[in-house]
Design a protein around this motif. Sequence first.
Motif, PDB file in Angstrom:
ATOM      1  N   UNK A   7      48.038  32.058  43.069  1.00  0.00           N
ATOM      2  CA  UNK A   7      48.393  33.087  44.038  1.00  0.00           C
ATOM      3  C   UNK A   7      48.498  34.450  43.356  1.00  0.00           C
ATOM      4  N   UNK A   8      49.209  34.518  42.247  1.00  0.00           N
ATOM      5  CA  UNK A   8      49.370  35.787  41.535  1.00  0.00           C
ATOM      6  C   UNK A   8      48.072  36.238  40.884  1.00  0.00           C
ATOM      7  N   UNK A   9      47.372  35.309  40.252  1.00  0.00           N
ATOM      8  CA  UNK A   9      46.121  35.672  39.588  1.00  0.00           C
ATOM      9  C   UNK A   9      45.121  36.244  40.589  1.00  0.00           C
ATOM     10  N   UNK A  10      45.048  35.640  41.785  1.00  0.00           N
ATOM     11  CA  UNK A  10      44.062  36.068  42.775  1.00  0.00           C
ATOM     12  C   UNK A  10      44.429  37.392  43.428  1.00  0.00           C
ATOM     13  N   UNK A  11      45.665  37.832  43.285  1.00  0.00           N
ATOM     14  CA  UNK A  11      46.026  39.165  43.754  1.00  0.00           C
ATOM     15  C   UNK A  11      45.602  40.235  42.749  1.00  0.00           C
ATOM     16  N   UNK A  12      45.466  39.846  41.490  1.00  0.00           N
ATOM     17  CA  UNK A  12      45.101  40.798  40.449  1.00  0.00           C
ATOM     18  C   UNK A  12      43.634  40.726  40.038  1.00  0.00           C
ATOM     19  N   UNK A  33      46.703  43.419  30.876  1.00  0.00           N
ATOM     20  CA  UNK A  33      46.660  44.872  30.726  1.00  0.00           C
ATOM     21  C   UNK A  33      45.695  45.544  31.689  1.00  0.00           C
ATOM     22  N   UNK A  34      44.710  44.802  32.194  1.00  0.00           N
ATOM     23  CA  UNK A  34      43.788  45.349  33.182  1.00  0.00           C
ATOM     24  C   UNK A  34      43.568  44.305  34.260  1.00  0.00           C
ATOM     25  N   UNK A  35      43.149  44.753  35.426  1.00  0.00           N
ATOM     26  CA  UNK A  35      42.831  43.835  36.514  1.00  0.00           C
ATOM     27  C   UNK A  35      41.795  44.487  37.410  1.00  0.00           C
ATOM     28  N   UNK A  36      41.275  43.719  38.370  1.00  0.00           N
ATOM     29  CA  UNK A  36      40.228  44.230  39.251  1.00  0.00           C
ATOM     30  C   UNK A  36      40.590  44.103  40.721  1.00  0.00           C
ATOM     31  N   UNK A  37      41.687  43.402  41.010  1.00  0.00           N
ATOM     32  CA  UNK A  37      42.020  43.062  42.378  1.00  0.00           C
ATOM     33  C   UNK A  37      42.850  44.106  43.098  1.00  0.00           C
ATOM     34  N   UNK A  90      44.089  28.941  47.763  1.00  0.00           N
ATOM     35  CA  UNK A  90      42.828  29.679  47.701  1.00  0.00           C
ATOM     36  C   UNK A  90      43.022  31.182  47.632  1.00  0.00           C
ATOM     37  N   UNK A  91      44.255  31.639  47.459  1.00  0.00           N
ATOM     38  CA  UNK A  91      44.508  33.062  47.343  1.00  0.00           C
ATOM     39  C   UNK A  91      44.774  33.722  48.689  1.00  0.00           C
ATOM     40  N   UNK A  92      45.062  35.016  48.634  1.00  0.00           N
ATOM     41  CA  UNK A  92      45.397  35.787  49.828  1.00  0.00           C
ATOM     42  C   UNK A  92      44.513  37.038  49.874  1.00  0.00           C
ATOM     43  N   UNK A  93      43.222  36.873  50.167  1.00  0.00           N
ATOM     44  CA  UNK A  93      42.322  38.033  50.114  1.00  0.00           C
ATOM     45  C   UNK A  93      42.612  39.066  51.198  1.00  0.00           C
ATOM     46  N   UNK A  94      43.506  38.742  52.108  1.00  0.00           N
ATOM     47  CA  UNK A  94      43.853  39.664  53.186  1.00  0.00           C
ATOM     48  C   UNK A  94      45.075  40.517  52.881  1.00  0.00           C
ATOM     49  N   UNK A  95      45.688  40.347  51.698  1.00  0.00           N
ATOM     50  CA  UNK A  95      46.982  40.990  51.467  1.00  0.00           C
ATOM     51  C   UNK A  95      46.882  42.512  51.397  1.00  0.00           C
ATOM     52  N   UNK A  96      45.718  43.046  51.065  1.00  0.00           N
ATOM     53  CA  UNK A  96      45.618  44.508  51.016  1.00  0.00           C
ATOM     54  C   UNK A  96      45.728  45.129  52.414  1.00  0.00           C
ATOM     55  N   UNK A  97      45.610  44.304  53.460  1.00  0.00           N
ATOM     56  CA  UNK A  97      45.738  44.804  54.830  1.00  0.00           C
ATOM     57  C   UNK A  97      47.152  44.639  55.380  1.00  0.00           C
ATOM     58  N   UNK A  98      48.015  43.952  54.647  1.00  0.00           N
ATOM     59  CA  UNK A  98      49.378  43.700  55.108  1.00  0.00           C
ATOM     60  C   UNK A  98      50.234  44.948  54.937  1.00  0.00           C
ATOM     61  N   UNK A  99      51.152  45.157  55.878  1.00  0.00           N
ATOM     62  CA  UNK A  99      52.067  46.289  55.784  1.00  0.00           C
ATOM     63  C   UNK A  99      53.428  45.883  56.319  1.00  0.00           C
ATOM     64  N   UNK A 100      54.436  46.662  55.991  1.00  0.00           N
ATOM     65  CA  UNK A 100      55.792  46.382  56.477  1.00  0.00           C
ATOM     66  C   UNK A 100      56.230  47.514  57.403  1.00  0.00           C
TER      67      UNK A 100
END
Length: 573
Positions: free
Chosen positions: A88-93, A226-230, A559-569
Motif C-alpha cells: 500500500x505504501x510502496x504503491x503510493x510512492x 530518497x526519490x519516488x515517482x508516484x 493492489x494499491x490505491x491508484x485513485x488516491x490523488x483524487x481523494x480530498x477531505x
Amino acid sequence: MTDQIAEHEVLSALSRWNQPSTRRQFLRRSGLLVGTTAVLGSVADILAACAQSTSTSGAVVTGGHVVYGSNDINSLFPGNHPFDAEYLLQALMFDGLVAVSAGGDLIPQIAAGLGQFSADGLTATFKLRNDVKWTDGTPVTAKDVVFSYTIDIDPAYKGWNSPSRGSISEYLQSVTALDDHTVQFTAKKVDAQFSLIGSRLIAPQHVLGSLSGTDLNTTSFVRNPSVSSGAFKFDHWDQGSQVVLTRNSNYYLGSPHLENFVYKILAANQNRSNLLQTDEMDWGSVQLSDYDKMKTVDTVDLISVGHGDVDVVLMNMDPAKPYYQIFGDKSVRQALLYALDRTAMLNAVYFGHGEVAKGIILSSSWAYNKNIQPQYNFNKSKAESLLDAAGWVKNSSGVREKNGVELKWEIHGYNFPNYANEAQIMQQQWNAIGCNITVKLGTPQVTVNELLNTRDFPMLIIDFSPSVVLPDIRIYVHSRDSVPGGINGSKISISQLDSLTDQAAATLDRKTAIPIWEQVQNLMADELPLLPLLSADVEWAVNKRVKATQFSLYTSSTNGLPWLNKVWVADGK
C-alpha cells in the motif's frame, strides 16, 4: 458472448493489446480479470466486488491529510512486499507501467498505453510517457524498468530477498530497453502472469543500480526512499508509530489534493473501531466484532467488498527440519483439520462475518471449485481414528507419540486478536485429540522474518491474499518459491502440484483452465500442505470527511490505491 475463445483468437487478441478496450475484453473473456459478471460467483459476490465510492459532493478542497491504520511494516523498497501493508505504501510512492483500477481493469501509469503483445504472446512492448520524473528531477526511463525486473530474474541479484523471484523468473526470459522510452519483455513460455506484465513497481536505477543484491536488502532506501515517482513522496518514518508521506506536487497524473497521507502503525491490542470513532483514524478495516456497533456511528461510511484474505496454518514441511517428522505425515495433517470446528471458530473469531475456507483460492474467483474433495467438516472421532491408524498413540501423559516423537509443537504468527483467538481454539481442540500445543505469537516483523528467512517455525498462522485478478497461487505453494525471500517458507514441495499450477497458469482459455484449477484444489485438499481456516469479510470504515475513495477487492492494500490523488477531505485539515 461465449465463455470460451479459440487459440487463434487468443493470439490475435494478444497482438492488439495496445488498444485498451481490446486488452480489457480479452482479459475478461479469458478469465484473467474478474471485473465482470461472467467470471464471478453469486450476485452477492458480484455486488461486493464492484467499486464503491465515498461521496464526491461539494467543492474539491486542496490540503489536509488522511490517517490510515494497519499493522507494522518492514520495507518501503518498491517490489519488496510479501504482504499487503508494505505494498500500500510502496504503491503510493512508486508507480508501475500499469496498475489495476477499482473496476478490475488494467490502466496505464508510467506506460503511455497498455502495451503491445506479439501474436505468439511471448513478447510485450511498452512505450513510456516522456513526462514522468523522479522527485529529484531525473526522468524515469526504460533503464529504470529494466533494472526493476532484472533484480527479480538475474542470478547476479540472487542475494536480494525478492518475494517474486521464484514465480517471475519462471516465465520471464528478459527485459530490454529498445530506447529511452521503449521497453520490451520476452517470456520463456505462455503464462497467464505475463498478461499482467508491467504491474511491478518501478525502482530508481540511478539511485540503486550500483548496489549488489545483498546490499539491496540493507540499503537506507528500504526505510528512507530518497526519490519516488508516484503521487506521494516519503517524509518520515517514526519507528513503531507512523509513516508520513507528503504529496508530489509534480506528479505526472495530477498533483494530489491531499497534503499528507499518514500510515498509523497499530499495536496488536489497539482497537481500530475505537480509533475510527474518535477520529484518530480516517479509514481502516473494521474489526468484525464491532461491525454492528460501527453501523450506528454517523461519522463514518461502511463499505463491504467481499472476501479478500484467507487465514491459513503453515506447517514446516522441510525434510531437514525436526518437525517434518510430524507434519510430513499426511494422516497428521488431515487429522488436524478434521479436529477443528471451523464453523464455531468463524462465529467466535469473526462473529459469522465470513466463511469457512476450503482452500486458498477465493470463493468469488471463477477458478474456485465449490465441490472440492475431500472436505473436512468437524469430526473429532475421525481425527482420532486417523492418528490411531497412523501409529500415533497416547503415552502415559496423554500425548500421542510415534517412534519417540510426540505431537508437540508451538504455534507462531502475528500477535493480533483474530490470530490469537484462532490459535487458542486450535490449541484447545488439538490438545483434545492428544497433542501438546503451546502458542507463541510475535510481532509482524518477527513473523515475516520467520517465514521468509529463518524458517525455523514449527507452525505459523498467517493470512494469504490470493489475487482476484489472476487465480494463481504458485507464489504460496510452488517449490521454486521456497527460495530465500520467497513466500513458500514452509517448503511445500509436491511435484504434481507444481506441474498442475504451471499448467493452469499456461492455459489462457478459461473453460480449459477451470478443470485444471479444480484438480489443483482437490490435490491440495487431499495433501493438505497447508490448513485453510477462514476467509473473513472485508469491511472498510471511512470518515465522512474523506471524499472520492474507490474501494473494491481490486484496489485496496493488495493492489494499491491508484485513485488516491483524487481523494480530498471536506474540512481541509
